[in-house]
Design a protein around this motif. Structure first.
Motif, PDB file in Angstrom:
ATOM      1  N   ALA A  10       0.856  -1.193   0.000  1.00 25.00           N
ATOM      2  CA  ALA A  10       0.000   0.000   0.000  1.00 25.00           C
ATOM      3  C   ALA A  10       0.885   1.233   0.000  1.00 25.00           C
ATOM      4  N   GLY A  11       1.033   1.857  -1.174  1.00 30.61           N
ATOM      5  CA  GLY A  11       1.911   3.023  -1.318  1.00 30.61           C
ATOM      6  C   GLY A  11       3.076   2.662  -2.222  1.00 30.61           C
ATOM      7  N   LEU A  12       3.322   3.553  -3.179  1.00 31.81           N
ATOM      8  CA  LEU A  12       4.413   3.307  -4.125  1.00 31.81           C
ATOM      9  C   LEU A  12       5.179   4.611  -4.323  1.00 31.81           C
ATOM     10  N   GLY A  13       5.388   5.303  -3.200  1.00 31.13           N
ATOM     11  CA  GLY A  13       6.140   6.557  -3.244  1.00 31.13           C
ATOM     12  C   GLY A  13       7.615   6.249  -3.068  1.00 31.13           C
ATOM     13  N   ASN A  14       8.279   7.170  -2.397  1.00 31.29           N
ATOM     14  CA  ASN A  14       9.698   7.004  -2.107  1.00 31.29           C
ATOM     15  C   ASN A  14      10.023   5.633  -1.541  1.00 31.29           C
ATOM     16  N   VAL A  15       9.304   5.269  -0.496  1.00 31.90           N
ATOM     17  CA  VAL A  15       9.596   4.023   0.208  1.00 31.90           C
ATOM     18  C   VAL A  15       9.023   2.823  -0.548  1.00 31.90           C
ATOM     19  N   GLY A  16       7.751   2.919  -0.917  1.00 28.71           N
ATOM     20  CA  GLY A  16       7.090   1.780  -1.570  1.00 28.71           C
ATOM     21  C   GLY A  16       7.816   1.344  -2.837  1.00 28.71           C
ATOM     22  N   VAL A  45      -2.000   2.482  -5.062  1.00 25.40           N
ATOM     23  CA  VAL A  45      -1.369   3.789  -5.296  1.00 25.40           C
ATOM     24  C   VAL A  45      -2.449   4.699  -5.871  1.00 25.40           C
ATOM     25  N   ARG A  46      -2.395   5.987  -5.542  1.00 26.22           N
ATOM     26  CA  ARG A  46      -3.485   6.847  -6.022  1.00 26.22           C
ATOM     27  C   ARG A  46      -3.466   6.964  -7.551  1.00 26.22           C
ATOM     28  N   ASP A  47      -2.295   7.279  -8.085  1.00 32.64           N
ATOM     29  CA  ASP A  47      -2.207   7.527  -9.527  1.00 32.64           C
ATOM     30  C   ASP A  47      -1.699   6.265 -10.233  1.00 32.64           C
ATOM     31  N   HIS A  64      -7.471   1.508  -4.925  1.00 37.44           N
ATOM     32  CA  HIS A  64      -8.249   1.259  -3.697  1.00 37.44           C
ATOM     33  C   HIS A  64      -7.468   0.367  -2.742  1.00 37.44           C
ATOM     34  N   TRP A  65      -7.027   0.924  -1.620  1.00 33.44           N
ATOM     35  CA  TRP A  65      -6.245   0.116  -0.680  1.00 33.44           C
ATOM     36  C   TRP A  65      -7.041  -1.063  -0.131  1.00 33.44           C
ATOM     37  N   ARG A  66      -8.377  -0.911  -0.119  1.00 33.41           N
ATOM     38  CA  ARG A  66      -9.193  -2.003   0.443  1.00 33.41           C
ATOM     39  C   ARG A  66      -9.100  -3.272  -0.427  1.00 33.41           C
ATOM     40  N   ALA A 104       5.706   1.451   8.124  1.00 34.48           N
ATOM     41  CA  ALA A 104       6.810   2.391   8.395  1.00 34.48           C
ATOM     42  C   ALA A 104       6.257   3.668   9.015  1.00 34.48           C
ATOM     43  N   ASN A 105       4.981   3.623   9.388  1.00 36.45           N
ATOM     44  CA  ASN A 105       4.244   4.835   9.750  1.00 36.45           C
ATOM     45  C   ASN A 105       4.390   5.167  11.233  1.00 36.45           C
ATOM     46  N   LYS A 106       5.467   5.891  11.539  1.00 33.59           N
ATOM     47  CA  LYS A 106       5.752   6.169  12.953  1.00 33.59           C
ATOM     48  C   LYS A 106       4.723   7.086  13.595  1.00 33.59           C
ATOM     49  N   ALA A 190      12.735  13.684   3.562  1.00 33.42           N
ATOM     50  CA  ALA A 190      11.726  14.396   4.361  1.00 33.42           C
ATOM     51  C   ALA A 190      10.388  13.663   4.348  1.00 33.42           C
ATOM     52  N   GLU A 191       9.583  13.970   5.339  1.00 38.17           N
ATOM     53  CA  GLU A 191       8.220  13.446   5.415  1.00 38.17           C
ATOM     54  C   GLU A 191       7.367  14.088   4.325  1.00 38.17           C
ATOM     55  N   PRO A 192       6.239  13.424   3.961  1.00 39.42           N
ATOM     56  CA  PRO A 192       5.321  14.081   3.025  1.00 39.42           C
ATOM     57  C   PRO A 192       4.992  15.509   3.498  1.00 39.42           C
ATOM     58  N   ALA A 306      17.236   7.758   6.866  1.00 42.00           N
ATOM     59  CA  ALA A 306      16.113   8.075   5.981  1.00 42.00           C
ATOM     60  C   ALA A 306      16.546   7.806   4.552  1.00 42.00           C
ATOM     61  N   GLY A 307      15.565   7.807   3.648  1.00 43.54           N
ATOM     62  CA  GLY A 307      15.862   7.588   2.237  1.00 43.54           C
ATOM     63  C   GLY A 307      15.367   6.209   1.796  1.00 43.54           C
ATOM     64  N   GLN A 308      15.265   6.083   0.485  1.00 42.63           N
ATOM     65  CA  GLN A 308      14.615   4.897  -0.083  1.00 42.63           C
ATOM     66  C   GLN A 308      15.305   3.581   0.280  1.00 42.63           C
TER      67      GLN A 308
HETATM   68  P1  NDP Z   1       5.380   9.275  -0.332  1.00 43.15           P
HETATM   69  O1  NDP Z   1       4.485  10.460  -0.179  1.00 43.15           O
HETATM   70  O2  NDP Z   1       6.554   9.364  -1.228  1.00 43.15           O
HETATM   71  O3  NDP Z   1       4.497   8.026  -0.836  1.00 43.15           O
HETATM   72  C1  NDP Z   1       3.207   7.753  -0.415  1.00 43.15           C
HETATM   73  C2  NDP Z   1       2.583   6.752  -1.385  1.00 43.15           C
HETATM   74  O4  NDP Z   1       1.319   6.343  -0.893  1.00 43.15           O
HETATM   75  C3  NDP Z   1       2.363   7.317  -2.776  1.00 43.15           C
HETATM   76  O5  NDP Z   1       2.666   6.340  -3.732  1.00 43.15           O
HETATM   77  C4  NDP Z   1       0.848   7.588  -2.814  1.00 43.15           C
HETATM   78  O6  NDP Z   1       0.268   7.449  -4.089  1.00 43.15           O
HETATM   79  C5  NDP Z   1       0.354   6.485  -1.919  1.00 43.15           C
HETATM   80  N1  NDP Z   1      -0.922   6.801  -1.283  1.00 43.15           N
HETATM   81  C6  NDP Z   1      -1.213   7.815  -0.447  1.00 43.15           C
HETATM   82  N2  NDP Z   1      -2.503   7.762  -0.088  1.00 43.15           N
HETATM   83  C7  NDP Z   1      -3.038   6.714  -0.703  1.00 43.15           C
HETATM   84  C8  NDP Z   1      -4.342   6.158  -0.750  1.00 43.15           C
HETATM   85  N3  NDP Z   1      -5.354   6.675  -0.076  1.00 43.15           N
HETATM   86  N4  NDP Z   1      -4.556   5.045  -1.501  1.00 43.15           N
HETATM   87  C9  NDP Z   1      -3.548   4.509  -2.200  1.00 43.15           C
HETATM   88  N5  NDP Z   1      -2.284   4.985  -2.212  1.00 43.15           N
HETATM   89  C10 NDP Z   1      -2.043   6.075  -1.467  1.00 43.15           C
HETATM   90  O7  NDP Z   1       5.818   8.879   1.155  1.00 43.15           O
HETATM   91  P2  NDP Z   1       7.132   8.064   1.581  1.00 43.15           P
HETATM   92  O8  NDP Z   1       7.278   6.881   0.702  1.00 43.15           O
HETATM   93  O9  NDP Z   1       8.290   8.980   1.771  1.00 43.15           O
HETATM   94  O10 NDP Z   1       6.720   7.601   3.060  1.00 43.15           O
HETATM   95  C11 NDP Z   1       5.807   6.557   3.243  1.00 43.15           C
HETATM   96  C12 NDP Z   1       5.786   6.183   4.726  1.00 43.15           C
HETATM   97  O11 NDP Z   1       7.070   5.738   5.113  1.00 43.15           O
HETATM   98  C13 NDP Z   1       5.426   7.323   5.677  1.00 43.15           C
HETATM   99  O12 NDP Z   1       4.668   6.791   6.755  1.00 43.15           O
HETATM  100  C14 NDP Z   1       6.774   7.802   6.180  1.00 43.15           C
HETATM  101  O13 NDP Z   1       6.673   8.403   7.446  1.00 43.15           O
HETATM  102  C15 NDP Z   1       7.518   6.482   6.259  1.00 43.15           C
HETATM  103  N6  NDP Z   1       8.962   6.565   6.209  1.00 43.15           N
HETATM  104  C16 NDP Z   1       9.569   7.316   5.250  1.00 43.15           C
HETATM  105  C17 NDP Z   1      10.952   7.352   5.168  1.00 43.15           C
HETATM  106  C18 NDP Z   1      11.665   8.147   4.126  1.00 43.15           C
HETATM  107  O14 NDP Z   1      12.900   8.212   4.179  1.00 43.15           O
HETATM  108  N7  NDP Z   1      10.967   8.780   3.189  1.00 43.15           N
HETATM  109  C19 NDP Z   1      11.780   6.610   6.113  1.00 43.15           C
HETATM  110  C20 NDP Z   1      11.034   5.829   7.088  1.00 43.15           C
HETATM  111  C21 NDP Z   1       9.676   5.838   7.119  1.00 43.15           C
HETATM  112  P3  NDP Z   1       0.617   8.485  -5.288  1.00 43.15           P
HETATM  113  O15 NDP Z   1       2.062   8.209  -5.612  1.00 43.15           O
HETATM  114  O16 NDP Z   1      -0.282   8.104  -6.408  1.00 43.15           O
HETATM  115  O17 NDP Z   1       0.380   9.833  -4.709  1.00 43.15           O
END
Ligand code: NDP
Ligand code: HSE
Length: 436
Positions: A10-16, A45-47, A64-66, A104-106, A190-192, A306-308
């Protein structure tokens, strides 16, 4: 070899994105070490269109995370969305469906840890969170397993990579605050919402997790002291160096004693750290956590905070443990309440030493007035200097190092000092730690 274990990401941002990449790259290694095969079956992932265009397999993407919760082929849910309500709902619904959770959600754990682990206990489902503190440093595993036979006397940690990166760049490259923060953001540290990194609350969430794990109860966030790095100036770095200190944002956790019912204190604030102490040399995105156990003595854990990649490494560890827990159910679900302690010291009673930087009128009698107030409140001065080269017109800085006093005492002193005519700007106060 059994069927692959299914993972929902669930999530494909920096970490995912890092978790996905490294899980694919190291799949064979993990299979050989675990004797279990791991396969990502669903990604929320949203997008989704953007991610499909980037090469992620479109057939497993969902907005849809569900869908992850409802997919029977998903046995481990990895929550890296970094949301509040949605992440909590995802975690609780996954637990109720008996899916092992990795997060990873502190921020979520610090605020809802108790609720999450009550659900984990009710359903007998583990929740793992190594990436929540210290990035790639295995500090959660160390506290949970390696130091299980120790009362934890104290923990001192640099546990926010972004703020440590900012402080290092300000101190060493003379960068301004906004430039240093922008660099940290571009590197994915950094955090979102980066205000959590600079206002101390990301480190505070991590300190809550460490303290809760060490002392067996979920420490309420309103019982901890938190101050960020926003008010630090280049003058503070300069004066601190002249006095033999560096400045770090520290998480400090201490137990009064190793006895039943002992109070603990949890605080996060900029801190003057003696230059000779190892934490003063932890720079850039690196984190370090010094844990003092009553059996082991001092230990130190160091690595990228921190970091990917470091975060992905911690999550891979959790996924491996989650897979093993599916095969061999376990009693420890990631947090064992043990209630040896259970209360936090009132914030006013916390004892510290202090650095004060005042901006005062340059005239006779000023030091006597200030020293008089401190003496009235039984606060001792350990050193004082007025840097001649820092003349600011009719005002000068006055730097004082203060012996141990309570938060209440120093607060009362600063209130009276700031009311003096000769004090021309708000006084900078930074706590000092000697690690004794
Ligand atoms: P990002 O903002 O880079 O990524 C968040 C991801 O979640 C995005 O892919 C986003 O989708 C997706 N997302 C958000 N809301 C939804 C939703 N409702 N349904 C589906 N997908 C969703 O955050 P990070 O990867 O940096 O951080 C993620 C977590 O990891 C956080 O809890 C953070 O505190 C923790 N963390 C981060 C670290 C870091 O170094 N960055 C280190 C340790 C922990 P879309 O891409 O489409 O917007
Ligand atoms: N924003 C966090 C930090 C990410 O800088 O430390 C790691 O938890």
């Amino acid at each position: 070899m059994q069927q692959p274990i299914g993972i929902g990401l669930a999530g494909l941002g920096n970490v995912g994105a890092g978790v996905y990449k490294h899980l694919l790259a190291n799949r064979n290694l993990l299979r050989e070490r675990l004797g279990l095969d791991l396969e990502v079956r669903r990604i929320a992932v949203r997008d989704t269109a953007r991610r499909a265009a980037e090469g992620f397999p479109a057939e497993i993407l969902t907005p849809h995370w569900r869908d992850l919760v409802e997919d029977p082929s998903v046995q481990i849910v990895v929550e890296v969305m970094g949301r509040k309500e949605e992440s909590l709902a995802l975690i609780l619904e996954s637990i109720a469906r008996k899916k092992v959770v990795v997060t990873a959600n502190k921020a979520l754990l610090a605020e809802h840890g108790r609720e999450i682990f009550e659900a984990a206990t009710q359903y007998g489902v583990p929740v793992f969170y190594e990436a929540a503190v210290g990035g790639g440093i295995p500090i959660i595993k160390a506290l949970r397993e390696a130091l299980i036979g120790n009362h934890i006397v104290s923990i001192h940690g640099i546990i926010n990579g972004t703020s440590n990166y900012i402080l290092t760049r300000m101190q060493e490259a003379g960068l301004g605050f906004p430039e240093a923060l922008a660099e940290a953001q571009s590197k994915g540290y950094a955090e979102p919402d980066p205000s959590f990194d600079v206002n101390g609350w990301d480190a505070a969430h991590k300190a809550v997790i460490l303290a809760s794990l060490a002392y067996g109860f979920w420490v309420p966030t309103d019982k901890i002291f938190v101050e960020g790095i926003e008010a630090l100036t280049s003058a503070d770095f300069r004066f601190a160096r002249q006095l033999g200190y560096g400045i770090k944002l520290l998480g400090i956790i201490k137990a009064k004693s190793a006895e039943f019912g002992s109070e603990i204190e949890v605080r996060v604030h900029p801190t003057l750290v003696p230059e000779k102490h190892v934490l003063a040399s932890v720079n850039g995105v690196f984190n370090a956590v010094a844990v003092h156990g009553n059996v082991v003595g001092e230990t130190l854990f160091y690595g990228r905070g921190a970091g990917q990649d470091p975060t992905s490494s911690a999550i891979l560890c959790d996924i491996a443990e989650a897979a093993e827990a599916l095969v061999n159910p376990r009693r420890n679900l990631g947090f064992m309440p043990h209630g040896l302690y259970g209360s936090c010291k009132p914030l006013d009673e916390i004892l510290c030493e202090y650095y004060l930087r005042l901006c005062v009128q340059d005239r006779p009698g000023v030091i006597a007035q200030i020293a008089g107030i401190l003496a009235d409140l039984h606060i001792g001065i350990s050193s004082i200097f007025q840097p001649e080269s820092e003349d600011e017109g009719s005002t000068v800085p006055l730097v004082m190092m203060i012996h141990t006093a309570s938060h209440a005492q120093i607060g009362a002193a600063l209130e009276r000092i700031s009311a003096l005519d000769c004090v021309r700007k708000p006084t900078q106060m930074i706590r000092v730690e000697h690690f004794s």
